[in-house]
Design a protein around this motif. Structure first.
Motif, PDB file in Angstrom:
ATOM      1  N   VAL A   1       0.876  -1.172   0.000  1.00  0.00           N
ATOM      2  CA  VAL A   1       0.000   0.000   0.000  1.00  0.00           C
ATOM      3  C   VAL A   1       0.914   1.224   0.000  1.00  0.00           C
ATOM      4  CG1 VAL A   1      -1.841   1.249   1.194  1.00  0.00           C
ATOM      5  CG2 VAL A   1      -1.747  -1.263   1.319  1.00  0.00           C
ATOM      6  N   THR A   2       0.863   2.008  -1.082  1.00  0.00           N
ATOM      7  CA  THR A   2       1.774   3.139  -1.263  1.00  0.00           C
ATOM      8  C   THR A   2       1.028   4.462  -1.168  1.00  0.00           C
ATOM      9  OG1 THR A   2       3.186   1.823  -2.707  1.00  0.00           O
ATOM     10  CG2 THR A   2       3.447   4.209  -2.826  1.00  0.00           C
ATOM     11  N   PHE A   3       1.549   5.339  -0.326  1.00  0.00           N
ATOM     12  CA  PHE A   3       1.040   6.702  -0.177  1.00  0.00           C
ATOM     13  C   PHE A   3       2.008   7.618  -0.916  1.00  0.00           C
ATOM     14  CE2 PHE A   3      -0.429   4.326   3.470  1.00  0.00           C
ATOM     15  CZ  PHE A   3      -1.767   4.663   3.519  1.00  0.00           C
ATOM     16  N   PHE A   4       1.500   8.326  -1.922  1.00  0.00           N
ATOM     17  CA  PHE A   4       2.366   9.129  -2.767  1.00  0.00           C
ATOM     18  C   PHE A   4       3.045  10.272  -2.021  1.00  0.00           C
ATOM     19  CE2 PHE A   4      -0.487   7.090  -5.818  1.00  0.00           C
ATOM     20  CZ  PHE A   4       0.469   6.446  -6.568  1.00  0.00           C
ATOM     21  N   ARG A   5       2.415  10.806  -0.990  1.00  0.00           N
ATOM     22  CA  ARG A   5       3.017  11.861  -0.156  1.00  0.00           C
ATOM     23  C   ARG A   5       3.258  11.320   1.257  1.00  0.00           C
ATOM     24  NH1 ARG A   5       4.553  14.273  -4.303  1.00  0.00           N
ATOM     25  NH2 ARG A   5       3.079  15.524  -5.468  1.00  0.00           N
ATOM     26  N   GLY A   6       3.740  10.107   1.322  1.00  0.00           N
ATOM     27  CA  GLY A   6       3.926   9.416   2.601  1.00  0.00           C
ATOM     28  C   GLY A   6       4.844  10.096   3.580  1.00  0.00           C
ATOM     29  N   MET A   7       5.817  10.863   3.094  1.00  0.00           N
ATOM     30  CA  MET A   7       6.716  11.574   4.013  1.00  0.00           C
ATOM     31  C   MET A   7       5.981  12.648   4.804  1.00  0.00           C
ATOM     32  SD  MET A   7       9.754  10.344   4.115  1.00  0.00           S
ATOM     33  CE  MET A   7      10.690  11.694   4.841  1.00  0.00           C
ATOM     34  N   SER A   8       4.805  13.047   4.337  1.00  0.00           N
ATOM     35  CA  SER A   8       4.022  14.076   5.033  1.00  0.00           C
ATOM     36  C   SER A   8       3.045  13.483   6.044  1.00  0.00           C
ATOM     37  CB  SER A   8       3.238  14.916   4.019  1.00  0.00           C
ATOM     38  OG  SER A   8       4.130  15.594   3.164  1.00  0.00           O
ATOM     39  N   LEU A   9       2.946  12.151   6.102  1.00  0.00           N
ATOM     40  CA  LEU A   9       2.011  11.493   7.017  1.00  0.00           C
ATOM     41  C   LEU A   9       2.656  11.313   8.384  1.00  0.00           C
ATOM     42  CD1 LEU A   9       0.596   8.743   4.628  1.00  0.00           C
ATOM     43  CD2 LEU A   9      -0.228  11.078   4.978  1.00  0.00           C
TER      44      LEU A   9
ATOM     45  N   ALA B   1      -6.180   6.576   9.604  1.00  0.00           N
ATOM     46  CA  ALA B   1      -5.510   7.855   9.881  1.00  0.00           C
ATOM     47  C   ALA B   1      -4.637   8.268   8.705  1.00  0.00           C
ATOM     48  CB  ALA B   1      -4.679   7.747  11.161  1.00  0.00           C
ATOM     49  N   TRP B   2      -3.896   7.317   8.136  1.00  0.00           N
ATOM     50  CA  TRP B   2      -3.054   7.634   6.971  1.00  0.00           C
ATOM     51  C   TRP B   2      -3.910   8.041   5.778  1.00  0.00           C
ATOM     52  CZ3 TRP B   2       0.371   2.774   7.854  1.00  0.00           C
ATOM     53  CH2 TRP B   2       1.458   3.092   8.682  1.00  0.00           C
ATOM     54  N   MET B   3      -4.996   7.307   5.536  1.00  0.00           N
ATOM     55  CA  MET B   3      -5.874   7.624   4.405  1.00  0.00           C
ATOM     56  C   MET B   3      -6.480   9.016   4.567  1.00  0.00           C
ATOM     57  SD  MET B   3      -5.924   5.031   2.295  1.00  0.00           S
ATOM     58  CE  MET B   3      -5.540   3.281   2.297  1.00  0.00           C
ATOM     59  N   THR B   4      -6.924   9.334   5.777  1.00  0.00           N
ATOM     60  CA  THR B   4      -7.519  10.636   6.048  1.00  0.00           C
ATOM     61  C   THR B   4      -6.519  11.750   5.769  1.00  0.00           C
ATOM     62  OG1 THR B   4      -8.994   9.670   7.703  1.00  0.00           O
ATOM     63  CG2 THR B   4      -8.628  12.059   7.829  1.00  0.00           C
ATOM     64  N   GLN B   5      -5.298  11.581   6.273  1.00  0.00           N
ATOM     65  CA  GLN B   5      -4.252  12.582   6.043  1.00  0.00           C
ATOM     66  C   GLN B   5      -3.907  12.682   4.559  1.00  0.00           C
ATOM     67  OE1 GLN B   5      -0.745  12.223   8.725  1.00  0.00           O
ATOM     68  NE2 GLN B   5      -1.989  10.681   9.774  1.00  0.00           N
TER      69      GLN B   5
END
Length: 152
Positions: A99-107, A139-143
Motif C-alpha cells: 500500500v503506497t502513499f504518494f506523499r507518505g513523508m508528510s504522514l 488515519a493515513w488515508m484521512t491525512q
C-alpha cells in the motif's frame, strides 16, 4: 501465470479474457480504466487472502473519502481526489500487498517502507497473517486525501 488466456474469434482477433491473467507475482493484469468498475475487477482478481484485504482497503477508502476518484493504472488501483491527484495505490506482490502513499513523508507517523529513490512516497507491506491496523490505515488515508496528490 494463472487465469485464462484470451480466446480468438472466428476472424482471429482477440476476445476479452473470461478471467484476468495473473502476472508471475500474482498481480492481476487489468486494463487501464477509470471508475469503480476496473478497480472492482482488479480486487475480484486478487488471489486468495489478498482479495479480502483489497476489499477492506477499498471500503475503508470509500468510507473516508466518499467522492474518491478511482482508476486502474499500471495494473494497480489508484485512488485520488478530483483536481488534487492520486493519494494512494496498492499492488499485489508474491507474498504481500504493498500500500503506497504518494506523499507518505508528510504522514504522521510516516509509513515504514521507503528508500532515498522513493522520494516522497512511503508504503506499508501487508503479509498474510499480519494484524491489519485499521485505525492507523484510516488515519493515513484521512491525512493523505487532504494533501496534494501525485499527478503523472
Amino acid at each position: 501465470m494463472t487465469g485464462k488466456a484470451p480466446s480468438k474469434s472466428a476472424k482471429g482477433t482477440k476476445a476479452i479474457a473470461a478471467e484476468p491473467i495473473l502476472l508471475s507475482s500474482g498481480n492481476p493484469q487489468i486494463a487501464k480504466g477509470d471508475g469503480d468498475a476496473p478497480v472492482q475487477a482488479y480486487i475480484a482478481a486478487m488471489p486468495g487472502w489478498k482479495r479480502d484485504l483489497g476489499m477492506r482497503l477499498d471500503a475503508l477508502i470509500v468510507r473516508i473519502v466518499p467522492d474518491v476518484r478511482k482508476a486502474v493504472r499500471w495494473n494497480s488501483p489508484f485512488y485520488g481526489v478530483e483536481g488534487q491527484g492520486w493519494f494512494v495505490t496498492f499492488h499485489v506482490l508474491t507474498r504481500y500487498v504493498k500500500v503506497t502513499f504518494f506523499r507518505g513523508m508528510s504522514l504522521r507517523p510516516i509509513p515504514p517502507g521507503g528508500t532515498k529513490r522513493s522520494k516522497e512516497a512511503r508504503w506499508i507491506d501487508i503479509h498474510e497473517g499480519d494484524e491489519f491496523d485499521e485505525a492507523q490505515m484510516a488515519a493515513w488515508m484521512t491525512q493523505a486525501a487532504t494533501l496534494p496528490g501525485w499527478i503523472p
